[in-house]
Design a protein around this motif. Structure first.
Motif, mmCIF file in Angstrom:
data_model
loop_
_atom_site.group_PDB
_atom_site.id
_atom_site.type_symbol
_atom_site.label_atom_id
_atom_site.label_comp_id
_atom_site.label_asym_id
_atom_site.label_seq_id
_atom_site.Cartn_x
_atom_site.Cartn_y
_atom_site.Cartn_z
ATOM 1 N N LEU A 112 0.836 -1.202 0.000
ATOM 2 C CA LEU A 112 0.000 0.000 0.000
ATOM 3 C C LEU A 112 0.871 1.253 0.000
ATOM 4 O O LEU A 112 0.584 2.230 -0.698
ATOM 5 N N SER A 113 1.968 1.207 0.759
ATOM 6 C CA SER A 113 2.900 2.338 0.783
ATOM 7 C C SER A 113 3.486 2.583 -0.598
ATOM 8 O O SER A 113 3.532 3.730 -1.077
ATOM 9 N N ASP A 114 3.922 1.510 -1.267
ATOM 10 C CA ASP A 114 4.508 1.652 -2.607
ATOM 11 C C ASP A 114 3.501 2.235 -3.595
ATOM 12 O O ASP A 114 3.834 3.109 -4.406
ATOM 13 N N ILE A 115 2.261 1.733 -3.526
ATOM 14 C CA ILE A 115 1.231 2.210 -4.456
ATOM 15 C C ILE A 115 0.917 3.681 -4.200
ATOM 16 O O ILE A 115 0.830 4.492 -5.131
ATOM 17 N N LEU A 116 0.773 4.039 -2.929
ATOM 18 C CA LEU A 116 0.457 5.427 -2.594
ATOM 19 C C LEU A 116 1.598 6.368 -2.981
ATOM 20 O O LEU A 116 1.365 7.468 -3.490
ATOM 21 N N LEU A 117 2.836 5.932 -2.745
ATOM 22 C CA LEU A 117 3.976 6.774 -3.119
ATOM 23 C C LEU A 117 4.054 6.941 -4.634
ATOM 24 O O LEU A 117 4.418 8.008 -5.133
ATOM 25 N N GLY A 118 3.707 5.869 -5.358
ATOM 26 C CA GLY A 118 3.677 5.973 -6.817
ATOM 27 C C GLY A 118 2.618 6.956 -7.286
ATOM 28 O O GLY A 118 2.848 7.762 -8.193
ATOM 29 N N MET A 119 1.445 6.905 -6.641
ATOM 30 C CA MET A 119 0.381 7.852 -6.974
ATOM 31 C C MET A 119 0.813 9.277 -6.644
ATOM 32 O O MET A 119 0.572 10.215 -7.414
ATOM 33 N N ALA A 120 1.473 9.442 -5.488
ATOM 34 C CA ALA A 120 1.919 10.780 -5.075
ATOM 35 C C ALA A 120 2.956 11.333 -6.041
ATOM 36 O O ALA A 120 2.931 12.519 -6.387
ATOM 37 N N ALA A 121 3.874 10.457 -6.484
ATOM 38 C CA ALA A 121 4.900 10.904 -7.433
ATOM 39 C C ALA A 121 4.260 11.345 -8.747
ATOM 40 O O ALA A 121 4.668 12.343 -9.350
ATOM 41 N N GLY A 122 3.248 10.595 -9.182
ATOM 42 C CA GLY A 122 2.549 10.966 -10.408
ATOM 43 C C GLY A 122 1.838 12.301 -10.275
ATOM 44 O O GLY A 122 1.860 13.131 -11.186
ATOM 45 N N LEU A 123 1.213 12.524 -9.112
ATOM 46 C CA LEU A 123 0.508 13.787 -8.885
ATOM 47 C C LEU A 123 1.480 14.953 -8.729
ATOM 48 O O LEU A 123 1.183 16.078 -9.124
ATOM 49 N N LYS A 124 2.647 14.675 -8.152
ATOM 50 C CA LYS A 124 3.651 15.738 -8.025
ATOM 51 C C LYS A 124 4.159 16.150 -9.398
ATOM 52 O O LYS A 124 4.363 17.333 -9.677
ATOM 53 N N ARG A 125 4.343 15.150 -10.254
ATOM 54 C CA ARG A 125 4.828 15.426 -11.611
ATOM 55 C C ARG A 125 3.743 16.108 -12.449
ATOM 56 O O ARG A 125 4.011 17.061 -13.177
ATOM 57 N N ASP A 126 2.521 15.607 -12.342
ATOM 58 C CA ASP A 126 1.399 16.147 -13.119
ATOM 59 C C ASP A 126 0.218 16.386 -12.188
ATOM 60 O O ASP A 126 -0.696 15.559 -12.108
ATOM 61 N N PRO A 127 0.224 17.498 -11.464
ATOM 62 C CA PRO A 127 -0.867 17.765 -10.513
ATOM 63 C C PRO A 127 -2.222 17.845 -11.215
ATOM 64 O O PRO A 127 -2.315 18.188 -12.393
ATOM 65 N N ILE A 128 -3.254 17.508 -10.469
ATOM 66 C CA ILE A 128 -4.626 17.626 -10.958
ATOM 67 C C ILE A 128 -5.299 18.780 -10.226
ATOM 68 O O ILE A 128 -5.217 18.878 -9.000
ATOM 69 N N VAL A 129 -5.916 19.656 -10.981
ATOM 70 C CA VAL A 129 -6.654 20.775 -10.390
ATOM 71 C C VAL A 129 -8.145 20.469 -10.510
ATOM 72 O O VAL A 129 -8.639 20.176 -11.603
ATOM 73 N N ILE A 130 -8.835 20.502 -9.376
ATOM 74 C CA ILE A 130 -10.272 20.254 -9.373
ATOM 75 C C ILE A 130 -10.992 21.591 -9.528
ATOM 76 O O ILE A 130 -10.878 22.474 -8.678
ATOM 77 N N LEU A 131 -11.713 21.738 -10.626
ATOM 78 C CA LEU A 131 -12.380 22.995 -10.957
ATOM 79 C C LEU A 131 -13.891 22.872 -10.779
ATOM 80 O O LEU A 131 -14.476 21.831 -11.102
ATOM 81 N N ARG A 132 -14.487 23.924 -10.289
ATOM 82 C CA ARG A 132 -15.953 24.007 -10.220
ATOM 83 C C ARG A 132 -16.376 25.047 -11.255
ATOM 84 O O ARG A 132 -16.179 26.245 -11.069
ATOM 85 N N ILE A 133 -16.933 24.575 -12.355
ATOM 86 C CA ILE A 133 -17.302 25.467 -13.455
ATOM 87 C C ILE A 133 -18.770 25.840 -13.305
ATOM 88 O O ILE A 133 -19.662 24.999 -13.468
ATOM 89 N N ASP A 134 -19.003 27.114 -12.981
ATOM 90 C CA ASP A 134 -20.358 27.556 -12.636
ATOM 91 C C ASP A 134 -20.875 28.677 -13.531
ATOM 92 O O ASP A 134 -21.855 29.346 -13.198
ATOM 93 N N GLY A 135 -20.235 28.889 -14.669
ATOM 94 C CA GLY A 135 -20.716 29.884 -15.620
ATOM 95 C C GLY A 135 -20.068 31.250 -15.491
ATOM 96 O O GLY A 135 -20.127 32.058 -16.429
ATOM 97 N N GLU A 136 -19.438 31.528 -14.355
ATOM 98 C CA GLU A 136 -18.860 32.863 -14.156
ATOM 99 C C GLU A 136 -17.724 33.139 -15.137
ATOM 100 O O GLU A 136 -17.639 34.219 -15.724
ATOM 101 N N ASP A 137 -16.831 32.159 -15.307
ATOM 102 C CA ASP A 137 -15.703 32.361 -16.225
ATOM 103 C C ASP A 137 -16.175 32.467 -17.674
ATOM 104 O O ASP A 137 -15.591 33.201 -18.478
#
Length: 374
Positions: A112-137
């Motif tokens: 579980l540690s290895d899998i989580l660290l792999g996921m963390a490394a992927g997110l560090k390299r390519d972060p994901i931004v969670i957007l709430r699109i509500d029409g304002e932009d």
């Protein structure tokens, strides 16, 4: 997390970056890095899964964790997609090492540690931004100075179409991005619940004559966009946005570390076929580059058109298609020259790649992988 992705888009110049909740792996790293907290987390998670209380986890007992890992990775549920089922099988094998034996708490924690660290490394390299699109932009875009020139450019792409005005407006929406406040219309829900009802409510194109003038298009699209913005205000859309900039920095780091470079080249060459004289055909430089690509921060050949053009030019520079075979040292030299040429091009003109996925479930419910047991 149930998601539908828009095709990755690329640009040689950075766009306005969306802002929102950033998933960069730091919380995962913090959890795994704190041995006391992580051990407690594993203890509670293990005992929650160990339903028969025999101190080990069977495959059946592991299934909730496997499903949670898949959800955290954005995969569909197990047994619903042949493509993702292969990934689930790999995760299971990580825990069981391909056997049917039960998994101890020690092994569970390690994997579980290895899998989580792999996921963390992927997110560090390519972060994901969670957007709430509500029409304002979107409203901001259609009322900004950028609206007219950008929509004229889009109009020029679609004005020769033989399709209906309605279809052309839909095509125009498909050319907008999350940076302009538009969730990906490639998602069927966005199209059926946001775009189509908005177009229907504004009676789009009923009195249009053909061909549609540029002026009419700009006015009617703006009116349609206002209705779409209203729908988004009533039903905000959550989008997971990721982007990656290829600027040559990863290649430079690899080339500047002789030990890592030699190691990666030697590892790659082990998988490159030699001819009967023991030499390496130059036509296999592409295979070798694909093998080195992850360490060089490059996508596989064929994954990104703009990158492919740079790589093809680099191959031409070393005459990779001349049909000759070379000794191992020369092959490594050519591969290094290819990496260097691509690096210089990316340093001069970085390539930004972005992708967007609509999240159809509440984020808090998409995965319980990191949720502490009650």
């Amino acid at each position: 997390m149930d998601s539908a992705s828009s095709p990755p888009s690329s640009s040689s110049s950075p766009l306005k970056r969306p802002t929102g909740q950033v998933l960069d792996g730091s919380e995962i790293m913090e959890l795994v890095g704190n041995n006391h907290v992580f051990s407690s987390f594993v203890h509670h998670k293990f005992h929650e899964l160990d339903t028969d209380k025999d101190g080990k986890l069977s495959l059946q007992e592991l299934h909730p964790t496997i499903a949670d890992i898949g959800a955290a990775l954005g995969l569909p549920p197990p047994a619903t997609s042949s493509g993702s089922d292969g990934i689930y099988s790999e995760v299971i094998n990580e825990f069981t090492h391909g056997s049917r034996e039960k998994v101890s708490k020690t092994e569970f924690k390690k994997v579980l540690s290895d899998i989580l660290l792999g996921m963390a490394a992927g997110l560090k390299r390519d972060p994901i931004v969670i957007l709430r699109i509500d029409g304002e932009d979107l409203l901001e875009f259609i009322n900004s100075p950028a609206y007219e020139p950008e929509m004229i450019a889009i109009f020029s792409k679609i004005e020769q179409s033989e399709e209906t005005p309605h279809d052309n407006i839909v095509k125009a929406f498909q050319n907008l991005t999350v940076e302009q406040g538009m969730p990906p219309p490639s998602d069927s829900w966005v199209m059926s619940d946001i775009v189509e009802p908005a177009l229907e409510s504004c009676a789009l194109g009923e009195n249009w004559s053909k061909p549609v003038s540029q002026e009419t298009f700009l006015l009617e699209f703006k009116r349609a966009a206002e209705h779409v913005a209203q729908r988004l205000k009533e039903q905000p859309v959550i989008v997971a946005h990721s982007e990656n900039t290829f600027d040559g920095s990863s290649i430079r780091r690899l080339l500047s570390n002789k030990f890592e470079l030699d190691k990666s080249l030697n590892t790659a060459l082990q998988s490159v076929p030699k001819d009967k004289t023991g030499k390496l055909p130059k036509e296999h430089l592409q295979l070798a580059l694909d093998l080195v690509a992850p360490l060089a921060g490059l996508p596989p050949l064929g994954a990104l058109d703009e990158m492919d053009k740079l790589v093809v030019d680099a191959f031409k520079m070393v005459a990779a298609d001349d049909g000759k075979a070379v000794k191992e040292d020369e092959f490594k030299k050519l591969l290094t020259e290819i990496l260097g040429a691509v690096m210089l091009q990316l340093e001069s003109n970085p390539i930004l790649v972005s992708s967007n996925s609509v999240v159809h479930e509440p984020l808090a419910c998409s995965s319980t992988l990191l949720t502490p047991s009650s």
